[in-house]
Write a protein that holds these residues in place. Sequence first.
Motif, PDB file in Angstrom:
ATOM      1  N   PRO A 214       0.798  -1.232   0.000  1.00 49.96           N
ATOM      2  CA  PRO A 214       0.000   0.000   0.000  1.00 49.96           C
ATOM      3  C   PRO A 214       0.825   1.274   0.000  1.00 49.96           C
ATOM      4  O   PRO A 214       0.440   2.274  -0.624  1.00 49.96           O
ATOM      5  CB  PRO A 214      -0.829  -0.134   1.279  1.00 49.96           C
ATOM      6  N   GLY A 215       1.971   1.274   0.674  1.00 49.21           N
ATOM      7  CA  GLY A 215       2.787   2.481   0.747  1.00 49.21           C
ATOM      8  C   GLY A 215       3.342   2.934  -0.586  1.00 49.21           C
ATOM      9  O   GLY A 215       3.745   4.093  -0.729  1.00 49.21           O
ATOM     10  N   ASP A 216       3.346   2.043  -1.584  1.00 48.96           N
ATOM     11  CA  ASP A 216       3.879   2.417  -2.894  1.00 48.96           C
ATOM     12  C   ASP A 216       3.082   3.544  -3.537  1.00 48.96           C
ATOM     13  O   ASP A 216       3.625   4.313  -4.346  1.00 48.96           O
ATOM     14  CB  ASP A 216       3.886   1.204  -3.831  1.00 48.96           C
ATOM     15  N   PHE A 217       1.803   3.659  -3.197  1.00 50.12           N
ATOM     16  CA  PHE A 217       0.963   4.672  -3.826  1.00 50.12           C
ATOM     17  C   PHE A 217       1.390   6.090  -3.458  1.00 50.12           C
ATOM     18  O   PHE A 217       0.967   7.051  -4.100  1.00 50.12           O
ATOM     19  CB  PHE A 217      -0.503   4.444  -3.448  1.00 50.12           C
ATOM     20  N   GLN A 218       2.217   6.233  -2.458  1.00 46.14           N
ATOM     21  CA  GLN A 218       2.734   7.550  -2.072  1.00 46.14           C
ATOM     22  C   GLN A 218       4.199   7.721  -2.448  1.00 46.14           C
ATOM     23  O   GLN A 218       4.829   8.716  -2.084  1.00 46.14           O
ATOM     24  CB  GLN A 218       2.558   7.755  -0.559  1.00 46.14           C
ATOM     25  N   ASN A 219       4.741   6.764  -3.180  1.00 52.25           N
ATOM     26  CA  ASN A 219       6.140   6.808  -3.570  1.00 52.25           C
ATOM     27  C   ASN A 219       6.283   7.589  -4.877  1.00 52.25           C
ATOM     28  O   ASN A 219       5.629   7.262  -5.873  1.00 52.25           O
ATOM     29  CB  ASN A 219       6.653   5.378  -3.760  1.00 52.25           C
ATOM     30  N   PRO A 220       7.122   8.625  -4.935  1.00 55.62           N
ATOM     31  CA  PRO A 220       7.251   9.407  -6.163  1.00 55.62           C
ATOM     32  C   PRO A 220       7.846   8.627  -7.332  1.00 55.62           C
ATOM     33  O   PRO A 220       7.650   9.034  -8.487  1.00 55.62           O
ATOM     34  CB  PRO A 220       8.162  10.566  -5.755  1.00 55.62           C
TER      35      PRO A 220
END
Length: 303
Positions: A214-220
């Motif tokens: 899930p954290g990938d969605f905030q990764n630039p």
Amino acid sequence: MAALKALSYPDIDIKKSYKIERQLKSLPKLKVPSPYYTSWDHQVFAGDHQVPVRIFTPRTVGRHRVLVFFHGGGWVTGNIDSYDRVCRDMCQLTNCIVVSVDYRLAPEYPFPAGLEDCYQVTREIFLDDSLFDTSPDEIVLVGDSAGGNLAAAVSLLARDRREFLPRRQILIYPATYPTHGAGSPFASTRENGQDYLLTSKRVDDYLQLYAGRPGDFQNPYFAPLLCGDLSRQPDTLIITAEYDPLRDEGEAYGQKLSQFGARVRTERIPDALHGFFSLPLGFAMVKDCYRIIGEFLSDTGAL
């Protein structure tokens, strides 16, 4: 419009059907010898595996730029075979060497596996100028759709890792934002999110397959428009399609790059749908696209 709506398949779950879509895109295609280019396959070592690439070289005499190309397909489908004709046309019309990268696909290899493959191939080309007898100024990153996302992310990674720095990139209707449903700030996801072949729902399905967690969605590096610092980025050409849910986020990425000092040219192709770049050369919108690409490549002031 009725035909487009029928072809947009709003109820198909790509999470369940992506393997069938892969098979359809991988059907054998007739390869015709050409007097304009030669092509061959190669492998690039990337840690514990090899990344296949297909190289297209013009038959013209002299030095040639290198276009490092990342294909579209939602990070889930597509390969160097399904984009073979696109790369042949690109080689012929730009008179450039084209290196088509067969990066690993999600969900079997989620983010950042495909991105790392693209980075490693680009790194090898930049750091070994004997491969194609080129200088860094003559290497351009190119990608369409998911491939445009990967090209932008490779440029960000290159800046942050300080191993090389691309001078130019061409992003064709790139995906740059992590959501396309109710939380999207872009009008094109609502105006063009249904009935135009690529739907907003399908984009989000692809992104969910691409994400490793899930954290990938905030990764630039996953969604480049989220990057808070777009300094030291290449001179950029962004081409969007009028009836594409990704239109506005691609143009917003160009605006943000400009705010951080990059030289950016943004062109919206009228009447075009997402994926038009893969159409045959007889289509006027494809001719327009290559005309714009040619002007960008020949602009010596862009460097």
